[in-house]
Design a protein around this motif. Structure first.
Motif, PDB file in Angstrom:
ATOM      1  N   ARG A 134       0.834  -1.202   0.000  1.00 55.90           N
ATOM      2  CA  ARG A 134       0.000   0.000   0.000  1.00 55.90           C
ATOM      3  C   ARG A 134       0.872   1.256   0.000  1.00 55.90           C
ATOM      4  NH1 ARG A 134      -5.280   0.278   1.831  1.00 55.90           N
ATOM      5  NH2 ARG A 134      -5.248  -1.922   1.337  1.00 55.90           N
ATOM      6  N   GLN A 135       1.932   1.227   0.789  1.00 57.42           N
ATOM      7  CA  GLN A 135       2.827   2.388   0.842  1.00 57.42           C
ATOM      8  C   GLN A 135       3.559   2.591  -0.476  1.00 57.42           C
ATOM      9  OE1 GLN A 135       5.348   1.911   4.296  1.00 57.42           O
ATOM     10  NE2 GLN A 135       3.584   1.979   5.678  1.00 57.42           N
ATOM     11  N   ARG A 136       3.997   1.488  -1.055  1.00 59.05           N
ATOM     12  CA  ARG A 136       4.692   1.609  -2.342  1.00 59.05           C
ATOM     13  C   ARG A 136       3.738   2.124  -3.412  1.00 59.05           C
ATOM     14  NH1 ARG A 136       7.320  -4.256  -2.777  1.00 59.05           N
ATOM     15  NH2 ARG A 136       7.909  -3.654  -4.885  1.00 59.05           N
ATOM     16  N   GLN A 137       2.505   1.668  -3.346  1.00 56.23           N
ATOM     17  CA  GLN A 137       1.521   2.094  -4.348  1.00 56.23           C
ATOM     18  C   GLN A 137       1.259   3.598  -4.283  1.00 56.23           C
ATOM     19  OE1 GLN A 137      -1.566  -0.713  -3.315  1.00 56.23           O
ATOM     20  NE2 GLN A 137      -1.319  -1.816  -5.255  1.00 56.23           N
ATOM     21  N   ALA A 138       1.373   4.134  -3.093  1.00 53.65           N
ATOM     22  CA  ALA A 138       1.115   5.572  -2.934  1.00 53.65           C
ATOM     23  C   ALA A 138       2.190   6.413  -3.612  1.00 53.65           C
ATOM     24  CB  ALA A 138       1.034   5.918  -1.444  1.00 53.65           C
ATOM     25  N   ARG A 139       3.340   5.810  -3.878  1.00 58.37           N
ATOM     26  CA  ARG A 139       4.462   6.572  -4.432  1.00 58.37           C
ATOM     27  C   ARG A 139       4.650   6.388  -5.931  1.00 58.37           C
ATOM     28  NH1 ARG A 139       7.325   4.435   0.284  1.00 58.37           N
ATOM     29  NH2 ARG A 139       8.228   2.873  -1.092  1.00 58.37           N
ATOM     30  N   VAL A 140       3.888   5.476  -6.523  1.00 64.24           N
ATOM     31  CA  VAL A 140       4.122   5.182  -7.942  1.00 64.24           C
ATOM     32  C   VAL A 140       2.883   5.509  -8.776  1.00 64.24           C
ATOM     33  CG1 VAL A 140       5.814   3.382  -7.430  1.00 64.24           C
ATOM     34  CG2 VAL A 140       3.399   2.766  -7.690  1.00 64.24           C
ATOM     35  N   SER A 141       3.032   5.369 -10.072  1.00 61.75           N
ATOM     36  CA  SER A 141       1.918   5.659 -10.979  1.00 61.75           C
ATOM     37  C   SER A 141       0.809   4.624 -10.802  1.00 61.75           C
ATOM     38  CB  SER A 141       2.406   5.615 -12.426  1.00 61.75           C
ATOM     39  OG  SER A 141       2.761   4.287 -12.777  1.00 61.75           O
ATOM     40  N   GLU A 183      -0.393   2.791 -13.051  1.00 66.41           N
ATOM     41  CA  GLU A 183      -0.044   1.566 -13.767  1.00 66.41           C
ATOM     42  C   GLU A 183       0.899   0.686 -12.940  1.00 66.41           C
ATOM     43  OE1 GLU A 183       1.029   2.269 -17.829  1.00 66.41           O
ATOM     44  OE2 GLU A 183       1.817   0.241 -18.085  1.00 66.41           O
ATOM     45  N   GLU A 184       1.912   1.308 -12.339  1.00 69.99           N
ATOM     46  CA  GLU A 184       2.828   0.534 -11.492  1.00 69.99           C
ATOM     47  C   GLU A 184       2.108   0.021 -10.255  1.00 69.99           C
ATOM     48  OE1 GLU A 184       7.222   2.400 -11.791  1.00 69.99           O
ATOM     49  OE2 GLU A 184       5.621   3.887 -11.626  1.00 69.99           O
ATOM     50  N   GLY A 185       1.173   0.826  -9.762  1.00 69.00           N
ATOM     51  CA  GLY A 185       0.369   0.398  -8.622  1.00 69.00           C
ATOM     52  C   GLY A 185      -0.446  -0.838  -8.958  1.00 69.00           C
ATOM     53  N   ASN A 186      -0.979  -0.846 -10.164  1.00 68.62           N
ATOM     54  CA  ASN A 186      -1.740  -2.017 -10.613  1.00 68.62           C
ATOM     55  C   ASN A 186      -0.856  -3.252 -10.712  1.00 68.62           C
ATOM     56  OD1 ASN A 186      -4.054  -0.520 -10.793  1.00 68.62           O
ATOM     57  ND2 ASN A 186      -4.071  -0.365 -13.015  1.00 68.62           N
ATOM     58  N   GLN A 187       0.373  -3.044 -11.185  1.00 73.53           N
ATOM     59  CA  GLN A 187       1.286  -4.184 -11.302  1.00 73.53           C
ATOM     60  C   GLN A 187       1.595  -4.777  -9.923  1.00 73.53           C
ATOM     61  OE1 GLN A 187       4.548  -2.527 -13.505  1.00 73.53           O
ATOM     62  NE2 GLN A 187       3.390  -2.500 -15.429  1.00 73.53           N
ATOM     63  N   LEU A 188       1.754  -3.900  -8.947  1.00 70.99           N
ATOM     64  CA  LEU A 188       1.972  -4.386  -7.578  1.00 70.99           C
ATOM     65  C   LEU A 188       0.745  -5.136  -7.087  1.00 70.99           C
ATOM     66  CD1 LEU A 188       3.732  -1.319  -5.929  1.00 70.99           C
ATOM     67  CD2 LEU A 188       4.697  -3.616  -6.148  1.00 70.99           C
ATOM     68  N   GLN A 189      -0.426  -4.615  -7.449  1.00 71.41           N
ATOM     69  CA  GLN A 189      -1.660  -5.263  -7.010  1.00 71.41           C
ATOM     70  C   GLN A 189      -1.804  -6.653  -7.622  1.00 71.41           C
ATOM     71  OE1 GLN A 189      -3.379  -3.997  -4.632  1.00 71.41           O
ATOM     72  NE2 GLN A 189      -4.951  -5.604  -4.559  1.00 71.41           N
ATOM     73  N   VAL A 190      -1.395  -6.788  -8.863  1.00 73.25           N
ATOM     74  CA  VAL A 190      -1.437  -8.107  -9.506  1.00 73.25           C
ATOM     75  C   VAL A 190      -0.592  -9.094  -8.702  1.00 73.25           C
ATOM     76  CG1 VAL A 190      -0.658  -9.420 -11.523  1.00 73.25           C
ATOM     77  CG2 VAL A 190      -1.969  -7.310 -11.846  1.00 73.25           C
ATOM     78  N   ARG A 191       0.591  -8.647  -8.266  1.00 73.83           N
ATOM     79  CA  ARG A 191       1.453  -9.547  -7.477  1.00 73.83           C
ATOM     80  C   ARG A 191       0.801  -9.903  -6.140  1.00 73.83           C
ATOM     81  NH1 ARG A 191       6.818  -9.910  -9.697  1.00 73.83           N
ATOM     82  NH2 ARG A 191       6.952  -8.502 -11.479  1.00 73.83           N
ATOM     83  N   MET A 192       0.101  -8.931  -5.564  1.00 72.75           N
ATOM     84  CA  MET A 192      -0.640  -9.195  -4.319  1.00 72.75           C
ATOM     85  C   MET A 192      -1.701 -10.278  -4.536  1.00 72.75           C
ATOM     86  SD  MET A 192      -0.432  -7.262  -1.407  1.00 72.75           S
ATOM     87  CE  MET A 192      -2.014  -6.631  -0.833  1.00 72.75           C
ATOM     88  N   GLU A 193      -2.454 -10.093  -5.605  1.00 73.74           N
ATOM     89  CA  GLU A 193      -3.575 -11.004  -5.856  1.00 73.74           C
ATOM     90  C   GLU A 193      -3.093 -12.410  -6.198  1.00 73.74           C
ATOM     91  OE1 GLU A 193      -6.568 -10.331  -5.165  1.00 73.74           O
ATOM     92  OE2 GLU A 193      -6.280  -8.207  -4.762  1.00 73.74           O
TER      93      GLU A 193
END
Ligand SMILES: [Zn+2]
Length: 290
Positions: free
Chosen positions: A188-195, A197-207
């Motif tokens: 969540r913290q990393r997502q707040a700092r990126v675009s 699109e990059e946030g979505n990529q992190l979310q895919v890894r979470m899921e």
């Protein structure tokens, strides 16, 4: 899956029929539905909500069909009869089994709550709308499940069977594991700092990690699996892949908007967890390719 010898978990609560409330969170956004809705109804409706989820994504841990994770009132209410349907009883047994398994794999494991909800209930993550599909709310560490979703899976997505249902719950428990290990907050913290699109990529890894953890639970309970269970899980994982959901909604799959992974990826990580039964095999964040 054979679970009838287990007592259902004591960590479930039936929120009953919600009275009033609603309105906020995703509920308000449902007004957009007609704008986005093509000719498809039924399954299309879920799918459209998933698409809305892509737009308003804010890091929630749904199964792929929800995107809500806004502020809201904590869950309240409940009734004495926690398990009043077979589907709820089965869900309670799945939860009990995940509690046993994760208590062994993760020292100090604290179980999630399972809330059976209906329309207009509130969660710590905002309005728990029945149409949203199951989701995990990190704020109150609760899994929100309207078991009518199981019917939708079977009838509209071709993903029936008890193991498909168990996978849904075990996936949400996977998000709870991520909350406990700190991965969820870190992401969540990393997502707040990126675009976005990059946030979505992190979310895919979470899921995909949550899918893998669901598989780990199944792999740890191999002796309870019945013929057809693995196939049911794979069919369900395929049905809720981002590319499949977008295609079903009549849209061209756009990878930058994926938040849960493709059908193929979801199947692969579920399988990886199942075959290994080892959470260490679920490091989707270190994986070069998903
Ligand atoms: Zn999820």
């Amino acid at each position: 899956m054979r679970l009838d010898d287990l007592d259902p978990s004591s960590n479930a609560q039936d929120l009953g029929r919600g009275g009033g409330g609603g309105g906020g969170g995703l509920g308000g956004l449902l007004g957009l539905l007609p704008l986005l809705m093509g000719r498809k109804l039924g399954c299309g409706t879920i799918v459209i909500i998933a698409i809305i989820g892509f737009f308003i994504f804010s890091g929630g841990g749904g199964l792929g069909l929800s995107g809500g994770d806004g502020p809201g009132r904590p869950a309240t209410g409940g009734s004495a009869e926690t398990y009043d349907t077979q589907a709820e009883l089965f869900s309670g047994r799945v939860l009990a089994s995940t509690e046993q398994t994760w208590a062994q794999l993760l020292p100090g494991y604290k179980p999630a709550k399972l809330y059976f909800y209906d329309q207009n209930n509130q969660s710590g993550c905002g309005a728990a709308q029945a149409a949203m599909g199951p989701f995990y709310c990190p704020t109150d560490q609760g899994i929100y499940l309207d078991t009518s979703f199981f019917n939708q899976m079977e009838q509209q997505m071709g993903a029936g069977g008890d193991f498909a249902q168990a996978y849904v719950i075990a996936h949400e428990v996977g998000h709870h594991i991520q909350k406990l290990t700190g991965i969820a907050d870190d992401v969540r913290q990393r997502q707040a700092r990126v675009s976005q699109e990059e946030g979505n990529q992190l979310q895919v890894r979470m899921e995909l990690q949550a899918d893998c953890y669901a598989g780990v639970w199944a792999g740890q309970n191999r002796d309870r699996l019945e013929p057809g269970d693995v196939e049911e899980g794979m069919t369900a994982a395929h049905a809720i892949g981002d590319d499949t959901l977008m295609r079903e909604a009549g849209k061209r799959p756009v990878e930058s908007m994926f938040t849960h992974g493709t059908s193929e990826q979801r199947m692969r990580w579920l399988q990886r967890g199942m075959q290994s039964g080892d959470p260490k095999q679920c490091d989707t964040f270190a994986a070069q390719s998903l």
